[in-house]
Design a protein around this motif. Structure first.
Motif, PDB file in Angstrom:
ATOM      1  N   LYS A  70     -45.995   1.475  -6.228  1.00 34.66           N
ATOM      2  CA  LYS A  70     -47.275   0.891  -5.803  1.00 34.66           C
ATOM      3  C   LYS A  70     -47.354   0.669  -4.287  1.00 34.66           C
ATOM      4  O   LYS A  70     -48.405   0.833  -3.690  1.00 34.66           O
ATOM      5  CB  LYS A  70     -47.455  -0.432  -6.544  1.00 34.66           C
ATOM      6  N   GLN A  71     -46.252   0.311  -3.671  1.00 33.02           N
ATOM      7  CA  GLN A  71     -46.262   0.076  -2.219  1.00 33.02           C
ATOM      8  C   GLN A  71     -46.448   1.383  -1.458  1.00 33.02           C
ATOM      9  O   GLN A  71     -47.109   1.418  -0.430  1.00 33.02           O
ATOM     10  CB  GLN A  71     -44.956  -0.601  -1.774  1.00 33.02           C
ATOM     11  N   TYR A  72     -45.837   2.453  -1.980  1.00 32.02           N
ATOM     12  CA  TYR A  72     -45.918   3.753  -1.293  1.00 32.02           C
ATOM     13  C   TYR A  72     -47.299   4.382  -1.441  1.00 32.02           C
ATOM     14  O   TYR A  72     -47.849   4.896  -0.485  1.00 32.02           O
ATOM     15  CB  TYR A  72     -44.840   4.701  -1.847  1.00 32.02           C
ATOM     16  N   ARG A  73     -47.836   4.327  -2.651  1.00 31.19           N
ATOM     17  CA  ARG A  73     -49.172   4.880  -2.886  1.00 31.19           C
ATOM     18  C   ARG A  73     -49.967   3.868  -3.711  1.00 31.19           C
ATOM     19  O   ARG A  73     -49.923   3.874  -4.932  1.00 31.19           O
ATOM     20  CB  ARG A  73     -49.097   6.227  -3.590  1.00 31.19           C
ATOM     21  N   HIS A  85     -51.502   9.484  -8.043  1.00 36.53           N
ATOM     22  CA  HIS A  85     -50.401   8.523  -7.962  1.00 36.53           C
ATOM     23  C   HIS A  85     -49.158   9.006  -8.698  1.00 36.53           C
ATOM     24  O   HIS A  85     -48.082   8.446  -8.519  1.00 36.53           O
ATOM     25  CB  HIS A  85     -50.861   7.180  -8.525  1.00 36.53           C
ATOM     26  N   ALA A  86     -49.326   9.998  -9.559  1.00 33.72           N
ATOM     27  CA  ALA A  86     -48.198  10.575 -10.293  1.00 33.72           C
ATOM     28  C   ALA A  86     -48.622  11.937 -10.831  1.00 33.72           C
ATOM     29  O   ALA A  86     -49.818  12.226 -10.948  1.00 33.72           O
ATOM     30  CB  ALA A  86     -47.773   9.671 -11.449  1.00 33.72           C
ATOM     31  N   ILE A  87     -47.617  12.755 -11.151  1.00 36.30           N
ATOM     32  CA  ILE A  87     -47.877  14.062 -11.744  1.00 36.30           C
ATOM     33  C   ILE A  87     -47.126  14.166 -13.059  1.00 36.30           C
ATOM     34  O   ILE A  87     -45.938  13.843 -13.126  1.00 36.30           O
ATOM     35  CB  ILE A  87     -47.436  15.202 -10.799  1.00 36.30           C
ATOM     36  N   ILE A  88     -47.843  14.592 -14.079  1.00 31.65           N
ATOM     37  CA  ILE A  88     -47.213  14.981 -15.342  1.00 31.65           C
ATOM     38  C   ILE A  88     -47.297  16.500 -15.387  1.00 31.65           C
ATOM     39  O   ILE A  88     -48.385  17.067 -15.296  1.00 31.65           O
ATOM     40  CB  ILE A  88     -47.932  14.380 -16.558  1.00 31.65           C
ATOM     41  N   PHE A  89     -46.139  17.137 -15.500  1.00 31.19           N
ATOM     42  CA  PHE A  89     -46.103  18.593 -15.578  1.00 31.19           C
ATOM     43  C   PHE A  89     -45.688  18.966 -16.988  1.00 31.19           C
ATOM     44  O   PHE A  89     -44.584  18.641 -17.428  1.00 31.19           O
ATOM     45  CB  PHE A  89     -45.130  19.168 -14.548  1.00 31.19           C
ATOM     46  N   VAL A  90     -46.594  19.620 -17.721  1.00 30.19           N
ATOM     47  CA  VAL A  90     -46.367  19.952 -19.122  1.00 30.19           C
ATOM     48  C   VAL A  90     -45.833  21.379 -19.231  1.00 30.19           C
ATOM     49  O   VAL A  90     -46.402  22.313 -18.661  1.00 30.19           O
ATOM     50  CB  VAL A  90     -47.665  19.799 -19.947  1.00 30.19           C
ATOM     51  N   VAL A  91     -44.736  21.522 -19.958  1.00 30.64           N
ATOM     52  CA  VAL A  91     -44.088  22.813 -20.154  1.00 30.64           C
ATOM     53  C   VAL A  91     -44.202  23.196 -21.628  1.00 30.64           C
ATOM     54  O   VAL A  91     -43.897  22.391 -22.507  1.00 30.64           O
ATOM     55  CB  VAL A  91     -42.595  22.740 -19.759  1.00 30.64           C
ATOM     56  N   ASP A  92     -44.634  24.417 -21.883  1.00 35.79           N
ATOM     57  CA  ASP A  92     -44.650  24.949 -23.247  1.00 35.79           C
ATOM     58  C   ASP A  92     -43.230  25.397 -23.572  1.00 35.79           C
ATOM     59  O   ASP A  92     -42.769  26.428 -23.090  1.00 35.79           O
ATOM     60  CB  ASP A  92     -45.626  26.125 -23.339  1.00 35.79           C
ATOM     61  N   SER A  93     -42.535  24.628 -24.403  1.00 34.41           N
ATOM     62  CA  SER A  93     -41.138  24.913 -24.734  1.00 34.41           C
ATOM     63  C   SER A  93     -40.967  26.180 -25.554  1.00 34.41           C
ATOM     64  O   SER A  93     -39.843  26.661 -25.716  1.00 34.41           O
ATOM     65  CB  SER A  93     -40.535  23.742 -25.510  1.00 34.41           C
ATOM     66  N   THR A  94     -42.052  26.728 -26.066  1.00 37.82           N
ATOM     67  CA  THR A  94     -41.957  27.952 -26.878  1.00 37.82           C
ATOM     68  C   THR A  94     -42.244  29.210 -26.061  1.00 37.82           C
ATOM     69  O   THR A  94     -42.028  30.312 -26.544  1.00 37.82           O
ATOM     70  CB  THR A  94     -42.945  27.903 -28.062  1.00 37.82           C
ATOM     71  N   ASP A  95     -42.730  29.052 -24.841  1.00 39.72           N
ATOM     72  CA  ASP A  95     -43.130  30.194 -24.018  1.00 39.72           C
ATOM     73  C   ASP A  95     -41.961  30.651 -23.155  1.00 39.72           C
ATOM     74  O   ASP A  95     -41.934  30.460 -21.940  1.00 39.72           O
ATOM     75  CB  ASP A  95     -44.334  29.809 -23.159  1.00 39.72           C
ATOM     76  N   ARG A  96     -40.976  31.267 -23.809  1.00 45.54           N
ATOM     77  CA  ARG A  96     -39.763  31.707 -23.105  1.00 45.54           C
ATOM     78  C   ARG A  96     -40.072  32.750 -22.036  1.00 45.54           C
ATOM     79  O   ARG A  96     -39.415  32.783 -20.994  1.00 45.54           O
ATOM     80  CB  ARG A  96     -38.757  32.273 -24.112  1.00 45.54           C
ATOM     81  N   ALA A  97     -41.064  33.574 -22.268  1.00 44.20           N
ATOM     82  CA  ALA A  97     -41.386  34.654 -21.324  1.00 44.20           C
ATOM     83  C   ALA A  97     -41.885  34.117 -19.982  1.00 44.20           C
ATOM     84  O   ALA A  97     -41.729  34.781 -18.954  1.00 44.20           O
ATOM     85  CB  ALA A  97     -42.434  35.591 -21.934  1.00 44.20           C
ATOM     86  N   ARG A  98     -42.473  32.916 -19.984  1.00 43.72           N
ATOM     87  CA  ARG A  98     -43.037  32.396 -18.735  1.00 43.72           C
ATOM     88  C   ARG A  98     -42.316  31.155 -18.215  1.00 43.72           C
ATOM     89  O   ARG A  98     -42.809  30.477 -17.322  1.00 43.72           O
ATOM     90  CB  ARG A  98     -44.526  32.092 -18.929  1.00 43.72           C
ATOM     91  N   ILE A  99     -41.141  30.861 -18.745  1.00 43.62           N
ATOM     92  CA  ILE A  99     -40.452  29.631 -18.335  1.00 43.62           C
ATOM     93  C   ILE A  99     -40.065  29.657 -16.858  1.00 43.62           C
ATOM     94  O   ILE A  99     -40.127  28.640 -16.166  1.00 43.62           O
ATOM     95  CB  ILE A  99     -39.235  29.337 -19.252  1.00 43.62           C
TER      96      ILE A  99
END
Length: 198
Positions: free
Chosen positions: A190-193, A93-107
């Motif tokens: 809620k109506q959409y999904r 129903h939703a996505i949380i995408f977590v970003v490592d703010s310290t991982d500059r090499a893989r941003i």
């Protein structure tokens, strides 16, 4: 008569449940986030941060926020496991995408990975919350810098609800604000999904 009454009781007591998919590259802090959410909303029942190990496969957590039952799917972020993510899209129903703010090499890899997620047909229309994690560390990128890097995928998000918020999953900073944003968007969508009944 008994079976009819039992069926009616069962239908009336079933609760709505929303599945939230928690994605991101490996070592972004996804499992730490789930455990922090559990400690906040499940009265301290969670794993200690020093016992958390990299997720191989998936972890599932359950929390209740404002009478909303959330099923949290923490899916491993290693490169070989990302191919499995799409198996969860149609049911979330939703996505949380977590970003490592310290991982500059893989941003940039992180940005490209999120682009792949939000352009998949099964994620169309669902809210996406991007969390800039590890903001408690001195070497983290500023949220504004992260937003600028990820602006390139703004068109792919379309009209769906999306947001970038700063957090520290380890310390808990910003976690309740993120949860509040998420629950509001789940109700709005809620109506959409529609939620599952459990």
């Amino acid at each position: 008569m008994y079976h009819l009454a039992k069926g009616i009781y069962y239908e009336l007591t079933r609760k709505e449940e929303y599945s939230v998919l928690i994605l991101g590259l490996d070592n972004a802090g996804k499992t730490t986030l789930v455990e922090k959410l559990k400690s906040i909303y499940n009265e301290g029942r969670s794993m200690a941060p020093d016992r958390i190990v990299p997720t191989v496969g998936q972890n599932v957590g359950h929390i209740t926020i404002n009478r909303m039952n959330l099923k949290l799917w923490d899916v491993g972020g290693q490169d070989m496991l990302r191919q499995l993510w799409k198996e969860y899209y149609a049911d979330c129903h939703a996505i949380i995408f977590v970003v490592d703010s310290t991982d500059r090499a893989r941003i940039e890899e992180c940005r490209d990975t999120l682009q792949t997620v939000v352009t998949h047909e099964d994620t169309e229309g669902i809210p996406v919350l991007m969390l800039a994690n590890k903001q408690d560390r001195d070497d983290s990128l500023e949220v504004e810098d992260i937003k600028e890097i990820f602006n390139k995928i703004a068109e792919s998000l379309g009209a769906r609800d999306s947001r970038v918020l700063p957090i520290s999953a380890l310390k808990g900073t910003g976690v309740t604000e993120a949860a509040d944003w998420l629950t509001t968007r789940l109700m709005r969508n809620k109506q959409y999904r529609p939620p599952d009944k459990r």
